[in-house]
Design a protein around this motif. Structure first.
Motif, mmCIF file in Angstrom:
data_model
loop_
_atom_site.group_PDB
_atom_site.id
_atom_site.type_symbol
_atom_site.label_atom_id
_atom_site.label_comp_id
_atom_site.label_asym_id
_atom_site.label_seq_id
_atom_site.Cartn_x
_atom_site.Cartn_y
_atom_site.Cartn_z
ATOM 1 N N SER A 221 -15.425 1.852 -4.109
ATOM 2 C CA SER A 221 -15.515 2.821 -5.212
ATOM 3 C C SER A 221 -14.453 3.910 -5.067
ATOM 4 C CB SER A 221 -16.903 3.458 -5.252
ATOM 5 O OG SER A 221 -17.885 2.486 -5.482
ATOM 6 N N ALA A 222 -14.250 4.406 -3.846
ATOM 7 C CA ALA A 222 -13.286 5.490 -3.631
ATOM 8 C C ALA A 222 -11.865 5.031 -3.976
ATOM 9 C CB ALA A 222 -13.351 5.979 -2.180
ATOM 10 N N ARG A 223 -11.545 3.801 -3.616
ATOM 11 C CA ARG A 223 -10.233 3.232 -3.941
ATOM 12 C C ARG A 223 -9.999 3.237 -5.448
ATOM 13 N NH1 ARG A 223 -10.108 -2.056 -0.491
ATOM 14 N NH2 ARG A 223 -9.367 -1.016 1.380
ATOM 15 N N GLU A 224 -11.017 2.812 -6.166
ATOM 16 C CA GLU A 224 -10.914 2.732 -7.616
ATOM 17 C C GLU A 224 -10.815 4.137 -8.233
ATOM 18 O OE1 GLU A 224 -10.322 0.284 -9.464
ATOM 19 O OE2 GLU A 224 -10.668 1.250 -11.420
ATOM 20 N N LEU A 225 -11.617 5.070 -7.728
ATOM 21 C CA LEU A 225 -11.575 6.435 -8.269
ATOM 22 C C LEU A 225 -10.231 7.093 -7.953
ATOM 23 C CD1 LEU A 225 -15.208 7.656 -7.449
ATOM 24 C CD2 LEU A 225 -14.283 6.962 -9.683
ATOM 25 N N ALA A 226 -9.688 6.854 -6.752
ATOM 26 C CA ALA A 226 -8.379 7.423 -6.390
ATOM 27 C C ALA A 226 -7.316 6.906 -7.358
ATOM 28 C CB ALA A 226 -8.019 7.061 -4.948
ATOM 29 N N ARG A 227 -7.404 5.608 -7.663
ATOM 30 C CA ARG A 227 -6.424 4.986 -8.569
ATOM 31 C C ARG A 227 -6.522 5.627 -9.966
ATOM 32 N NH1 ARG A 227 -5.879 1.258 -12.141
ATOM 33 N NH2 ARG A 227 -8.111 0.818 -12.315
ATOM 34 N N ARG A 228 -7.738 5.830 -10.447
ATOM 35 C CA ARG A 228 -7.902 6.403 -11.795
ATOM 36 C C ARG A 228 -7.522 7.887 -11.809
ATOM 37 N NH1 ARG A 228 -13.513 3.676 -14.177
ATOM 38 N NH2 ARG A 228 -13.122 1.582 -13.411
ATOM 39 N N LEU A 229 -7.869 8.612 -10.744
ATOM 40 C CA LEU A 229 -7.533 10.047 -10.692
ATOM 41 C C LEU A 229 -6.017 10.246 -10.705
ATOM 42 C CD1 LEU A 229 -10.187 11.302 -8.101
ATOM 43 C CD2 LEU A 229 -9.936 12.156 -10.461
ATOM 44 N N GLU A 230 -5.297 9.342 -10.027
ATOM 45 C CA GLU A 230 -3.834 9.461 -9.977
ATOM 46 C C GLU A 230 -3.212 9.411 -11.366
ATOM 47 O OE1 GLU A 230 -2.551 6.538 -7.113
ATOM 48 O OE2 GLU A 230 -2.990 7.978 -5.511
ATOM 49 N N GLN A 231 -3.904 8.744 -12.289
ATOM 50 C CA GLN A 231 -3.342 8.609 -13.638
ATOM 51 C C GLN A 231 -3.837 9.698 -14.585
ATOM 52 O OE1 GLN A 231 -4.585 4.598 -14.382
ATOM 53 N NE2 GLN A 231 -3.182 3.799 -12.838
ATOM 54 N N HIS A 232 -4.681 10.606 -14.096
ATOM 55 C CA HIS A 232 -5.266 11.612 -14.973
ATOM 56 C C HIS A 232 -4.312 12.805 -15.129
ATOM 57 C CE1 HIS A 232 -8.072 14.390 -16.801
ATOM 58 N NE2 HIS A 232 -8.907 13.373 -16.982
ATOM 59 N N ALA A 233 -4.129 13.248 -16.360
ATOM 60 C CA ALA A 233 -3.158 14.301 -16.665
ATOM 61 C C ALA A 233 -3.489 15.638 -15.990
ATOM 62 C CB ALA A 233 -3.073 14.494 -18.180
ATOM 63 N N LYS A 234 -4.770 15.915 -15.738
ATOM 64 C CA LYS A 234 -5.159 17.214 -15.166
ATOM 65 C C LYS A 234 -5.170 17.223 -13.643
ATOM 66 C CE LYS A 234 -6.185 19.005 -19.217
ATOM 67 N NZ LYS A 234 -5.472 20.098 -19.830
ATOM 68 N N VAL A 235 -4.834 16.081 -13.039
ATOM 69 C CA VAL A 235 -4.884 15.963 -11.582
ATOM 70 C C VAL A 235 -3.466 15.922 -11.025
ATOM 71 C CG1 VAL A 235 -5.599 14.464 -9.661
ATOM 72 C CG2 VAL A 235 -7.117 14.805 -11.624
ATOM 73 N N ALA A 236 -3.171 16.882 -10.119
ATOM 74 C CA ALA A 236 -1.808 16.991 -9.602
ATOM 75 C C ALA A 236 -1.570 16.067 -8.405
ATOM 76 C CB ALA A 236 -1.515 18.444 -9.217
ATOM 77 N N VAL A 237 -2.427 16.119 -7.423
ATOM 78 C CA VAL A 237 -2.238 15.339 -6.194
ATOM 79 C C VAL A 237 -3.532 14.605 -5.876
ATOM 80 C CG1 VAL A 237 -1.570 15.451 -3.745
ATOM 81 C CG2 VAL A 237 -0.953 17.334 -5.289
ATOM 82 N N VAL A 238 -3.442 13.362 -5.455
ATOM 83 C CA VAL A 238 -4.614 12.649 -4.930
ATOM 84 C C VAL A 238 -4.309 12.265 -3.489
ATOM 85 C CG1 VAL A 238 -6.140 10.643 -5.153
ATOM 86 C CG2 VAL A 238 -5.181 11.717 -7.207
ATOM 87 N N ASP A 306 -18.353 3.181 -12.382
ATOM 88 C CA ASP A 306 -18.053 3.603 -13.761
ATOM 89 C C ASP A 306 -18.821 4.862 -14.144
ATOM 90 O OD1 ASP A 306 -16.106 1.747 -14.349
ATOM 91 O OD2 ASP A 306 -17.582 0.204 -14.878
ATOM 92 N N ALA A 307 -20.018 5.017 -13.613
ATOM 93 C CA ALA A 307 -20.795 6.238 -13.871
ATOM 94 C C ALA A 307 -20.132 7.437 -13.182
ATOM 95 C CB ALA A 307 -22.226 6.066 -13.379
ATOM 96 N N LEU A 308 -19.614 7.219 -11.981
ATOM 97 C CA LEU A 308 -18.914 8.300 -11.273
ATOM 98 C C LEU A 308 -17.651 8.695 -12.034
ATOM 99 C CD1 LEU A 308 -19.301 7.030 -7.592
ATOM 100 C CD2 LEU A 308 -20.426 9.023 -8.623
ATOM 101 N N TRP A 309 -16.928 7.702 -12.518
ATOM 102 C CA TRP A 309 -15.700 8.004 -13.252
ATOM 103 C C TRP A 309 -16.014 8.731 -14.559
ATOM 104 C CZ3 TRP A 309 -11.092 9.319 -12.754
ATOM 105 C CH2 TRP A 309 -10.220 9.336 -13.838
ATOM 106 N N ALA A 310 -17.062 8.302 -15.246
ATOM 107 C CA ALA A 310 -17.431 8.968 -16.508
ATOM 108 C C ALA A 310 -17.735 10.446 -16.249
ATOM 109 C CB ALA A 310 -18.647 8.270 -17.126
ATOM 110 N N ASP A 311 -18.401 10.737 -15.132
ATOM 111 C CA ASP A 311 -18.726 12.133 -14.811
ATOM 112 C C ASP A 311 -17.459 12.930 -14.501
ATOM 113 O OD1 ASP A 311 -20.527 14.223 -14.506
ATOM 114 O OD2 ASP A 311 -20.780 13.869 -12.353
ATOM 115 N N LEU A 312 -16.571 12.354 -13.693
ATOM 116 C CA LEU A 312 -15.313 13.054 -13.378
ATOM 117 C C LEU A 312 -14.496 13.278 -14.649
ATOM 118 C CD1 LEU A 312 -14.287 11.163 -10.115
ATOM 119 C CD2 LEU A 312 -14.839 13.610 -10.285
ATOM 120 N N GLU A 313 -14.467 12.264 -15.499
ATOM 121 C CA GLU A 313 -13.662 12.352 -16.715
ATOM 122 C C GLU A 313 -14.181 13.438 -17.656
ATOM 123 O OE1 GLU A 313 -13.469 8.697 -18.934
ATOM 124 O OE2 GLU A 313 -11.284 8.764 -18.978
ATOM 125 N N GLN A 314 -15.527 13.513 -17.808
ATOM 126 C CA GLN A 314 -16.045 14.552 -18.700
ATOM 127 C C GLN A 314 -15.823 15.945 -18.108
ATOM 128 O OE1 GLN A 314 -18.813 16.733 -18.443
ATOM 129 N NE2 GLN A 314 -19.564 15.984 -16.464
#
Ligand SMILES: *Cc1c(COP(=O)(O)O)cnc(C)c1O
Length: 319
Positions: A221-238, A306-314
């Protein structure tokens, strides 16, 4: 498994048996130490907290005037604990653990990976140093790293984190490579009384039974969240070392970090790490300007990714 809470056991034919007085050992502690020793490939001793394990290790093996080379950006509390011993003439210097430790030190203290910067130590360089080597492998766990196979003399765990795994037990451990050093540490531990209670050790045994499945799932899960966070516009460094359930990422400053903390619905805004429930916090509240003001540390639990990502995204979506 029943918990034996006895502090005394009858002598056998007038002689003390394996257990006779709890400070010198008890069945739940012996069983937890056997299980953890097998996981790390060494001789394990369990302590009432990770900080207690640090205290025992330092006082058992170092002398006034000695210096510890401590990994820079390692768990904030380790430096805080070591600073308590400055009055007794023990010093520590910080060094960049991705390179070689400084020359004139009597103990090298690394963290694999460091919390919350997630750097990995150069274990070959650290093992080549003449001083004994400690690897705090709280975040890696024996599932991902067995430091005794990479030249470490001692592995340190805050068992409060992944080994216990359920945010309901405070414990620490040291796993020694050499039997004679384990004996010396045991002598110091039982004489100074830094010993873990049976109930806590019982909870550690329970946690160890599911360690591997928990950590493998948390890594996934952490691998997947790190990958998605890296692509998020509001996130500078992962920061993510590629394994384990812990990561950190930066948003734009303290106000943004607070907004994320207070907008989360599934992920708990709390300290610590390694439990089955995901937790996130801004580390600047504890570490001050040692960390970026927008640094958020996320310990990934067992909720669906996916539930964790939805929470981070919101939560990030409110910035
Ligand atoms: C939490 C932690 C410790 C301290 O352990 P306690 O059980 O809280 O005393 C030590 N090292 C690391 C890497 C930690 O995360």
């Amino acid at each position: 498994m029943a918990i034996d809470r006895s502090t005394i056991w009858p002598y056998e034919d007038g002689e003390p048996g394996e257990f006779y007085y709890q400070r010198y050992g008890h069945p739940a502690g012996a069983e937890a130490e056997r299980a953890l020793g097998a996981l790390d490939g060494g001789h394990a001793l369990v302590f009432p907290s990770g900080a207690g394990a640090t205290t025992a290790l330092v006082l058992a093996f170092l002398n006034p005037g000695d210096t510890v080379a401590l990994a820079e950006g390692a768990y904030f509390g380790t430096g805080v604990t070591l600073a308590q011993f400055e009055r007794w003439g023990l010093r520590y210097v910080e060094y960049d653990q991705t390179g070689a430790p400084p020359g004139d030190v009597q103990l090298v203290w690394t963290e694999a990976p460091s919390n919350p910067f997630l750097t990995m130590p150069d274990l070959d360089a650290a093992a080549a140093h003449p001083a004994p080597l400690v690897v705090d492998a709280t975040v890696a766990t024996p599932v991902h790293l067995r430091p005794l196979e990479h030249g470490a003399d001692f592995v340190l765990h805050s068992a409060t984190k992944y080994l216990g795994g359920h945010d309901d037990v405070l414990l620490g451990a040291v796993v020694c490579k050499r039997a004679d050093e384990a004996e010396r540490l045991r002598e110091f531990q039982t004489r100074s009384g830094i010993v873990a209670a049976p109930d806590a050790c019982w909870l550690l045994q329970r946690g160890l039974k599911t360690l591997e499945v928990r950590v493998r799932r948390q890594t996934e899960s952490a691998r997947e969240l790190a990958r998605r966070l890296e692509q998020h516009a509001k996130v500078a460094v992962v920061r993510y070392p590629g394994f384990g359930g812990l990561l950190s990422f930066d948003v734009d400053g303290a106000t943004a970090a607070r907004a994320v903390e207070t907008s989360l619905e599934l992920i708990t805004n709390a300290t610590s790490l390694g439990g089955v429930t995901s937790v996130l916090e801004a580390r600047a509240r504890w570490e001050g300007d040692r960390v970026p003001p927008g640094l958020l540390r996320l310990s990934v639990g067992l909720e669906p990714v996916d539930a964790l990502w939805a929470d981070l995204e919101q939560a990030l979506g409110r910035l």
